[in-house]
Design a protein around this motif. Structure first.
Motif, PDB file in Angstrom:
ATOM      1  N   SER A   1      -2.739  -0.713  12.616  1.00  0.00           N
ATOM      2  CA  SER A   1      -2.726  -1.728  11.557  1.00  0.00           C
ATOM      3  C   SER A   1      -3.874  -2.720  11.721  1.00  0.00           C
ATOM      4  N   HIS A   2      -4.174  -3.047  12.976  1.00  0.00           N
ATOM      5  CA  HIS A   2      -5.291  -3.964  13.210  1.00  0.00           C
ATOM      6  C   HIS A   2      -6.592  -3.344  12.707  1.00  0.00           C
ATOM      7  N   LYS A   3      -6.796  -2.091  13.073  1.00  0.00           N
ATOM      8  CA  LYS A   3      -8.054  -1.446  12.702  1.00  0.00           C
ATOM      9  C   LYS A   3      -8.169  -1.210  11.199  1.00  0.00           C
ATOM     10  N   TYR A   4      -7.059  -0.733  10.603  1.00  0.00           N
ATOM     11  CA  TYR A   4      -7.132  -0.242   9.220  1.00  0.00           C
ATOM     12  C   TYR A   4      -6.632  -1.224   8.173  1.00  0.00           C
ATOM     13  N   SER A   5      -6.171  -2.411   8.636  1.00  0.00           N
ATOM     14  CA  SER A   5      -5.721  -3.386   7.642  1.00  0.00           C
ATOM     15  C   SER A   5      -6.149  -4.818   7.989  1.00  0.00           C
ATOM     16  N   TYR A   6      -5.645  -5.364   9.107  1.00  0.00           N
ATOM     17  CA  TYR A   6      -5.897  -6.783   9.391  1.00  0.00           C
ATOM     18  C   TYR A   6      -7.389  -7.079   9.549  1.00  0.00           C
ATOM     19  N   TYR A   7      -8.102  -6.166  10.180  1.00  0.00           N
ATOM     20  CA  TYR A   7      -9.524  -6.386  10.422  1.00  0.00           C
ATOM     21  C   TYR A   7     -10.306  -6.459   9.097  1.00  0.00           C
TER      22      TYR A   7
ATOM     23  N   HIS B   1       8.323   1.231   8.033  1.00  0.00           N
ATOM     24  CA  HIS B   1       8.513   2.624   7.633  1.00  0.00           C
ATOM     25  C   HIS B   1       8.811   3.514   8.849  1.00  0.00           C
ATOM     26  N   PRO B   2       9.765   4.454   8.702  1.00  0.00           N
ATOM     27  CA  PRO B   2      10.104   5.334   9.844  1.00  0.00           C
ATOM     28  C   PRO B   2       8.950   6.226  10.307  1.00  0.00           C
ATOM     29  N   LEU B   3       7.929   6.363   9.462  1.00  0.00           N
ATOM     30  CA  LEU B   3       6.784   7.199   9.845  1.00  0.00           C
ATOM     31  C   LEU B   3       6.154   6.731  11.169  1.00  0.00           C
ATOM     32  N   TRP B   4       6.129   5.426  11.366  1.00  0.00           N
ATOM     33  CA  TRP B   4       5.486   4.911  12.579  1.00  0.00           C
ATOM     34  C   TRP B   4       6.127   5.484  13.832  1.00  0.00           C
ATOM     35  N   GLU B   5       7.460   5.473  13.820  1.00  0.00           N
ATOM     36  CA  GLU B   5       8.162   5.978  14.991  1.00  0.00           C
ATOM     37  C   GLU B   5       7.929   7.478  15.136  1.00  0.00           C
ATOM     38  N   GLU B   6       7.927   8.150  14.002  1.00  0.00           N
ATOM     39  CA  GLU B   6       7.758   9.605  14.047  1.00  0.00           C
ATOM     40  C   GLU B   6       6.405  10.009  14.626  1.00  0.00           C
TER      41      GLU B   6
ATOM     42  N   TRP C   1      -1.125   1.183   2.017  1.00  0.00           N
ATOM     43  CA  TRP C   1       0.170   1.664   2.542  1.00  0.00           C
ATOM     44  C   TRP C   1       0.600   0.832   3.749  1.00  0.00           C
ATOM     45  N   ILE C   2      -0.342   0.550   4.631  1.00  0.00           N
ATOM     46  CA  ILE C   2      -0.005  -0.222   5.841  1.00  0.00           C
ATOM     47  C   ILE C   2       0.539  -1.595   5.463  1.00  0.00           C
ATOM     48  N   GLU C   3      -0.073  -2.212   4.458  1.00  0.00           N
ATOM     49  CA  GLU C   3       0.365  -3.552   4.035  1.00  0.00           C
ATOM     50  C   GLU C   3       1.828  -3.577   3.623  1.00  0.00           C
ATOM     51  N   LYS C   4       2.281  -2.475   3.038  1.00  0.00           N
ATOM     52  CA  LYS C   4       3.643  -2.475   2.472  1.00  0.00           C
ATOM     53  C   LYS C   4       4.670  -1.797   3.368  1.00  0.00           C
ATOM     54  N   ASN C   5       4.257  -1.181   4.450  1.00  0.00           N
ATOM     55  CA  ASN C   5       5.196  -0.304   5.154  1.00  0.00           C
ATOM     56  C   ASN C   5       5.325  -0.578   6.647  1.00  0.00           C
TER      57      ASN C   5
END
Lengths: 344, 284
Positions: free
Chosen positions: A297-303, A224-229, A217-221
């Motif tokens: 994103s760093h923790k759950y995707s890029y890393y 996404h407005p969820l981040w701000e929320e 999900w992180i890769e594609k979003n």
């Protein structure tokens, strides 16, 4: 294999004895107010052995808050490099399996493109004595990331509580074995396991999300407005990153007079507004939720792309210290739900 | 809290405000900030004794400042910090809608008993608001009664050497996360003094020099401005008693200038103004 046990009073005595030796650095749990901090000890430090989890992680024992990496003097003959303080043998007592689990993650990072010999030397010299968990709270989620309340990863010795007064010591590494053999007198007692001593099993901390689904999900979003929320209430301090066992960003600062200077490696954090500010004044992560998105994103995707592992151990420390109410578990669970919806 | 939810929905629906900042519950005994942009989110709004956050702090944020109008749920103590932002020209009164909540007390940061700050509170009833919600609460302290913080007595009784040792020990735990600064409604500098790095003005290392410089500079920058909301101390992950510094300076401001921050938006803070009648016995 022989079984080793150690009582609380012997452990205290052992740590105090080691801490009195100026050739060593010893870290242990110290109480301040209602909380416990893993702190550098001297021979007089009062230890606290009755606590759930320390506010900070064991990180700062191996990756100090600040550390000189270069010292120099200017002479008429030229630049003279000054000696750096030696890296001493270390003992770190009082972390939990979620602390120790950060060690292999951090090792991957610090031995990646550049071999950070400060970190790697400390790692070579440290003995990590971990306490298996007997308590948990709503912020704990180690099992969702492959951890366990009695996990051995990263530890040298794992202590499992068997009585009100003591632990059984499990040797995890060669370093741990050597440590026990060297201090055998302290580990000689036999403690008969008492009934009713709480023990936390994996199933006591249910798995709450799937990290591969979160990554997808992180890769594609990114937008996404969820981040701000979920992160608009973040006020952009570095409390979460500094208590985190796996956050590892640092800054290099120079402190110099006309004739001498010291260059220092200094903790820094992606959540701070100044972190990505360009010299031009432009800030590519100008809003707090954008900075928090980077942290997640760093923790759950890029890393994972770099090291094939989530850079989070599920200790929950960031959520516990955040008084703005940003809760990593809630956010990752939300992302997982969104991702599940997308799969259908 | 139907009143609050109703008012919030009204403000959002009528588009009078672009954003409303309030509280939502966080577990049984807790509350945390909530950013409300639609009526559905407004349903989550609460107000009770666990609402410790000073939400006025969000008004300093660039993205919030950029909005046309913002509503904020605030207790009397929080409104004092809003008054300071007004008198320092940091917010425009027309751009903010204050939903003032009457408040008998909030809980202490560890959740047990009454918060210490409420024992010296003079504004249980909001003194500046666009709407006040909740039943009036009797004020216990007269407006003109000078502030006095009992916890300072222990510190003041110490010798200079003891105080030095005390602060060395306390500040040694500072990890320079700047939670104090970020949570403070009055730490609004676009570029903080620690972020001046060519050259570095304040040592960013969390060594004794850096930690003393940082915490003392911050306290001095708040002299005559701090309104005792206690957020810096509450959010400090290292449990440093930062309010001792701030309260000490509040008492100084009271004693030297008969000044208490955050009550009257028309009056000028002592360190931003000059009055001939101020005695200058500190200039020797």
């Amino acid at each position: 294999m022989a079984e080793y046990y150690i009582t609380q009073s012997k452990m205290t005595a052992l740590l105090k004895e080691l801490a009195s030796d100026s050739g060593m650095e010893v870290f242990g749990p110290v109480k301040k107010g209602n909380d416990v901090f893993i702190s550098k000890m001297d021979g007089k430090t009062e230890l606290c052995l009755d606590y759930f989890i320390s506010v900070n992680s064991i990180k700062e024992a191996i990756f100090p808050r600040f550390e000189p990496i270069l010292k120099y003097k200017l002479r008429s003959e030229g630049v003279e490099l000054a000696e750096l303080p030696p890296i001493k043998p270390l003992v770190v007592f009082g972390g939990h399996p979620c602390d120790a689990a950060s060690i292999p993650l951090m090792k991957d990072l610090f031995s990646w493109d550049y071999k950070d010999h400060f970190y790697l030397q400390r790692l070579e010299k440290v003995v990590i004595i971990t306490l298996a968990c007997v308590e948990k709270d709503e912020n704990c989620f180690c099992t969702s990331l492959g951890g366990s309340p009695h996990g051995e990863t990263g530890s040298d010795i794992l202590l499992e509580r068997v009585s009100k007064d003591g632990w059984q010591a499990k040797i995890v590494s060669e370093k741990g074995k050597k440590f026990i053999e060297t201090h055998l007198d302290f580990f000689r007692d036999t403690i008969t396991p008492e009934k009713g001593i709480p023990k936390l099993q994996d199933k006591d901390i249910p798995v709450m999300f799937q990290s591969d689904r979160v990554k997808k999900w992180i890769e594609k979003n990114f937008d996404h407005p969820l981040w701000e929320e979920v992160a608009s209430n973040c006020w952009s301090c570095a409390a979460c990153t500094y208590v985190c066992p796996t956050c590892h960003c640092f800054d290099i600062t120079d402190d110099a007079t006309m004739w001498e200077g010291v260059r220092t490696k200094n903790w820094d954090a992606c959540t701070l507004p100044f972190f990505t500010k360009h010299a031009s004044g432009h800030n590519p992560r100008s809003q707090s939720y954008e900075r928090y998105r980077q942290r997640i994103s760093h923790k759950y995707s890029y890393y994972i792309d770099l090291f094939n592992h989530v850079s989070c151990t599920g200790c929950g420390r960031c959520s516990r210290v955040c008084k703005a109410g940003v809760n990593i578990l809630d956010i990752v669970k939300r992302i997982d739900e969104e991702s599940k919806k997308g799969e259908k | 809290m139907q009143e609050l939810v109703k008012k919030a929905k009204e403000l959002i629906e009528s588009k009078e405000v672009d954003l409303l900042i309030g509280y939502q519950s966080d577990g049984e005994k807790g509350a945390k900030p909530l950013f409300v942009k639609n009526t559905q989110q407004a349903e989550k709004l609460i107000f009770n004794q666990y609402c410790l956050n000073n939400l006025v702090t969000y008004l300093k944020r660039p993205d919030v400042k950029a909005l046309k109008k913002v509503a904020v749920v605030a207790k009397g103590c929080d409104i004092r910090s809003f008054v300071m932002l007004l008198s320092e020209n940091q917010v425009s009164r027309d751009a903010i809608f204050i939903i003032g909540m009457t408040c008998d007390h909030v809980v202490s940061p560890d959740g047990t008993g009454e918060n210490e700050k409420c024992t010296t509170c003079k504004v249980h009833n909001p003194h500046l608001a666009d709407v006040v919600l909740g039943a009036p609460v009797p004020e216990k302290i007269a407006k003109d009664k000078p502030v006095h913080y009992a916890q300072l007595e222990k510190l003041n009784a110490m010798s200079q050497e003891e105080r030095w040792a005390f602060w060395q020990e306390e500040l040694s735990r500072c990890i320079r996360c700047y939670a104090c600064r970020q949570a403070c409604p009055l730490c609004y500098c676009e570029r903080c003094i620690v972020d001046f790095n060519t050259p570095q003005w304040i040592d960013t290392r969390s060594n004794p020099r850096g930690n003393f410089a940082w915490n003392i500079v911050r306290a001095l920058h708040l002299a005559g401005r701090c309104i005792n909301c206690g957020e810096c101390e509450r959010v400090c992950p290292a449990n440093i008693p930062l309010m001792l510094l701030n309260q000490s300076l509040q008492e100084e401001a009271q004693e030297k200038f008969a000044w208490e921050a955050g009550y009257d938006p028309e009056s000028q803070p002592p360190l931003t103004t000059f009055r001939k009648e101020d005695d200058e016995d500190f200039i020797r």
